[in-house]
Design a protein around this motif. Structure first.
Motif, short mmCIF file in Angstrom:
data_model
loop_
_atom_site.label_atom_id
_atom_site.label_comp_id
_atom_site.label_asym_id
_atom_site.label_seq_id
_atom_site.Cartn_x
_atom_site.Cartn_y
_atom_site.Cartn_z
N ALA A 69 4.07 3.88 29.52
CA ALA A 69 2.83 3.16 29.83
C ALA A 69 2.19 3.72 31.09
O ALA A 69 0.97 3.90 31.17
CB ALA A 69 3.10 1.67 29.98
N VAL A 127 -1.79 3.08 32.17
CA VAL A 127 -2.01 1.66 31.86
C VAL A 127 -1.13 0.80 32.75
O VAL A 127 0.07 1.04 32.86
CB VAL A 127 -1.72 1.37 30.37
N LEU A 141 -3.04 2.10 25.35
CA LEU A 141 -1.59 1.95 25.40
C LEU A 141 -0.98 2.07 24.00
O LEU A 141 0.03 2.76 23.82
CB LEU A 141 -1.22 0.59 26.01
#
Length: 361
Positions: free
Chosen positions: A313, A318, A348
């Motif tokens: 991530a 993100v 994501l």
């Protein structure tokens, strides 16, 4: 602040001691059970040796029922320049302390709004209070130097100071802390004798509601015994809602269409009032709660899997705002729910699919 004495080395006392010691304060530790003080000292929270001279600040971290006597004993012995307690109830202990005839100018009541289901020094962490509200309840008698010491403690623990009247504080925590504990325990109690088949269906919802039901009953008896009136007042309101909701649900069973309509309206009313109340719960950094989008990812129960998904991530740029993990019953796997800004959810999801993660709707 150069020196401090922490009286009571449970979760809160040891966590405060760890934070102070980590920032260069010489911390002395004492407890009615010397073994707990030695454990806290071994964790790096300070020393269990008695201070040779009065310290700058004494932090009393004992159950509410013992706060007045413990404070009075310390104040009469002159162990510190200033004194505070961290009990979760403020009005009653302050009045009891006043009745004991001690110098109230050297004392301020405080309450860090932070904790865990586990208790004792082994559950303590130096970052327990970071970003959390820490209530201060000064009075006209409180010496400015003592207030400043309390504010310095809050700053060193990286908490956020909130000044309140003691009785207003007790009514507030009855609503946001003490009543939720009892309701969580009441819901969890329904599971104690439930059929095993039903228990195996437990999902994230029941885990969220019953999480704090794992707390130590002895500790909560002490807390609730010190604040019974305000808690009973809040519970009376909840009980009225329960009665109305039960009647509405019974009406939904009726063959009369008007009664069913009234029943549906009653249930909808409590659900919508719940929506309105939930919207007032502060979100990130104390702001209004944001609406996040959830990206659900299937994850195996292997070491390093969570670290890997967070790293992926991060590589996608993100920020994960919140996370929940729902374990699959009887399987070495689970579902990780990653809460992100709605605009970041497609980014994501695409990045995780590209890295081989299995997503769920």
């Amino acid at each position: 602040m150069r020196t401090a004495l922490v009286i009571g080395t449970g979760l809160i006392g040891t966590s405060a001691a760890l934070a102070l010691a980590g920032r260069g304060v010489t911390v002395h530790l004492t407890d009615h059970d010397p073994a707990r003080a030695r454990t806290a000292a071994a964790l790096g929270a300070g020393t269990d040796e008695i201070p040779e001279a009065p310290v700058d600040l004494a932090v009393v971290a004992v159950p509410p029922a013992h706060v007045p006597a413990t404070l009075a004993e310390a104040m009469r012995a002159g162990v510190a320049r200033g004194y505070l307690d961290v009990a979760s109830v403020k009005g009653g202990p302050r009045r009891e302390l006043e009745a004991l005839g001690v110098d109230m100018s050297t004392y301020i009541g405080t309450h860090p709004m932070s904790g865990k289901e586990r208790s004792g020094p082994l559950a303590a962490t130096a970052d327990l209070f970071e970003g959390r509200p820490w209530v201060l309840t000064p009075t006209r008698e409180t010496d400015t130097e003592v207030l400043n010491l309390a504010l310095e403690l809050v700053a060193l623990c990286r908490a956020v100071p909130v000044v309140m009247d003691a009785d207003a504080h007790d009514r507030a925590v009855a609503l946001v802390s003490h009543t939720p504990q009892l309701i969580s325990s009441m819901v969890a109690a329904r599971l104690a004798d439930a059929d095993e088949t039903a228990v195996r269906l437990c999902g994230q919802g029941i885990r969220d509601v019953t999480r704090i039901a794992a707390s130590d009953p002895t500790m909560w008896i002490d807390i609730l015994s010190a604040n019974p009136g305000p808690v009973a007042d809040v519970l009376a309101g909840v009980a009225a809602d329960l009665d109305e909701t039960v009647r509405a649900l019974r009406a939904l069973q009726s063959s009369d269409e008007d009664k069913r309509r009234d029943g549906a309206s009653g249930v909808e009313d409590v659900l919508r009032r719940g929506n309105a109340g939930r919207e007032r719960v502060p979100g990130k950094h104390g702001a209004a709660p944001a609406v996040y989008e959830t990206v659900a990812v299937l994850i195996s129960d292997r070491p390093g899997e969570l670290a890997r998904i967070f790293a992926d991530a991060g590589s996608a740029g993100v920020n994960i705002e919140d996370v929940r993990i729902e374990h699959a019953t009887g399987q070495q796997a689970g579902l990780v729910q990653l809460m992100v800004d709605p605009s970041a959810a497609p980014v994501l999801a695409a990045a995780l699919r590209e890295r081989g993660w299995a997503l769920r709707q």
